[in-house]
Design an enzyme around this catalytic site. Structure first.
Site, mmCIF file in Angstrom:
data_model
loop_
_atom_site.group_PDB
_atom_site.id
_atom_site.type_symbol
_atom_site.label_atom_id
_atom_site.label_comp_id
_atom_site.label_asym_id
_atom_site.label_seq_id
_atom_site.Cartn_x
_atom_site.Cartn_y
_atom_site.Cartn_z
ATOM 1 N N ILE A 18 0.828 -1.204 0.000
ATOM 2 C CA ILE A 18 0.000 0.000 0.000
ATOM 3 C C ILE A 18 0.867 1.260 0.000
ATOM 4 O O ILE A 18 0.544 2.242 -0.677
ATOM 5 C CB ILE A 18 -0.957 -0.024 1.211
ATOM 6 C CG1 ILE A 18 -2.040 -1.089 0.990
ATOM 7 C CG2 ILE A 18 -1.599 1.339 1.433
ATOM 8 C CD1 ILE A 18 -2.914 -1.368 2.203
ATOM 9 N N TYR A 148 -2.601 -7.423 16.859
ATOM 10 C CA TYR A 148 -2.682 -6.614 15.637
ATOM 11 C C TYR A 148 -3.904 -5.706 15.666
ATOM 12 O O TYR A 148 -3.802 -4.497 15.414
ATOM 13 C CB TYR A 148 -2.728 -7.527 14.416
ATOM 14 C CG TYR A 148 -2.812 -6.785 13.101
ATOM 15 C CD1 TYR A 148 -1.682 -6.204 12.545
ATOM 16 C CD2 TYR A 148 -4.023 -6.658 12.412
ATOM 17 C CE1 TYR A 148 -1.743 -5.516 11.345
ATOM 18 C CE2 TYR A 148 -4.095 -5.977 11.214
ATOM 19 C CZ TYR A 148 -2.951 -5.403 10.691
ATOM 20 O OH TYR A 148 -3.024 -4.714 9.501
#
Length: 246
Positions: A18, A148
């Site tokens: 990304i 996470y």
């Protein structure tokens, strides 16, 4: 399009995925772009491909962040766009988690992001745009993702408070929360091609739009947040997951 002409942008973790796509899109829209990454060879390769500046920095180390901020200040002055993208993914059940698992993820995904913002605030021009890469998992409760997901939920909290603190300088702070996205990060977790296909098939079944997003999708949203069209948007989280979190 040249929506970002004469803007200076910094993309952390810009050598792949990304971050790479965002750097490419920001440059295509006219910005002067600097990317960072931990591995010198990967940063140099990506910078050459993109036609941007590459700097080596480990976003999980405070000393490296401070060194990066000093280097950017001396060489490039102030910046208009800060995309805090660098992150790592590890999956583990809470019962099996180790301190190393916890520190690896939190040090980069939250501590690193926090201090990247902190150290770069003095370098942001009036009216600058800050964008965090979060995740749709910040709003979901999946097994094996406790550390996470927590790191990304913390990012969203930081983003909203930063939006309040930086508003007097007309600096906008937002986050993009992608769902499943076609990047190399899943391979880095250690999945085989067969396992990756199984995971992809499972994820597609959970997504109403029945497809996995692309890094380019996210890059366009980062560029949107960075331009004049989003001049009245701050403290916002955009979830880009094809409806998965619904």
């Amino acid at each position: 399009m040249t929506n970002l002409q004469e803007k200076k942008a910094l993309v952390t973790g810009g050598n792949s995925g990304i971050g790479y796509a965002a750097a490419k899109e920001l440059k295509a829209q006219g910005a002067e772009v600097i990317i960072t990454g931990r591995r010198a060879d990967a940063v140099q390769k990506a910078a050459a491909e993109l036609g941007v500046t590459g700097l080596v920095a480990d976003q999980g180390q405070l000393a490296a962040i401070e060194k990066l901020a000093n280097e950017v200040s001396k060489k490039y002055g102030k910046i208009d766009i800060l995309f805090i993208n660098a992150g790592v993914l590890e999956m583990t059940m809470i019962e099996n988690a180790t301190e190393q698992n916890f520190d690896n993820i939190i040090n980069v995904n939250f501590k690193g992001a926090y201090f990247t913002l902190s150290k770069f605030i003095p370098l942001l021009n009036e009216g600058a745009s800050v964008v965090f890469l979060s995740s749709n998992t910040a709003n979901m409760s999946g097994a094996n993702s406790s550390i996470y997901s927590s790191s990304k939920a913390a990012i969203n909290s930081l983003m909203k408070i930063a939006a309040i603190e930086l508003a007097p300088r007309k600096i906008r702070v937002n986050s993009v929360s992608p769902g499943p996205t076609q990047t190399e990060i899943m391979k880095k977790v250690g999945f085989s091609e067969t396992q990756l296909q199984e995971v992809n098939n499972w994820m597609i079944d959970q997504i109403p739009l029945k497809k996995i997003g692309t890094a380019e999708d996210v890059a366009k949203m980062v560029a949107y947040f960075s331009g004049d069209a989003a001049s009245f948007i701050t403290g916002a989280e955009i979830i880009m997951d094809g409806g998965m979190s619904l």
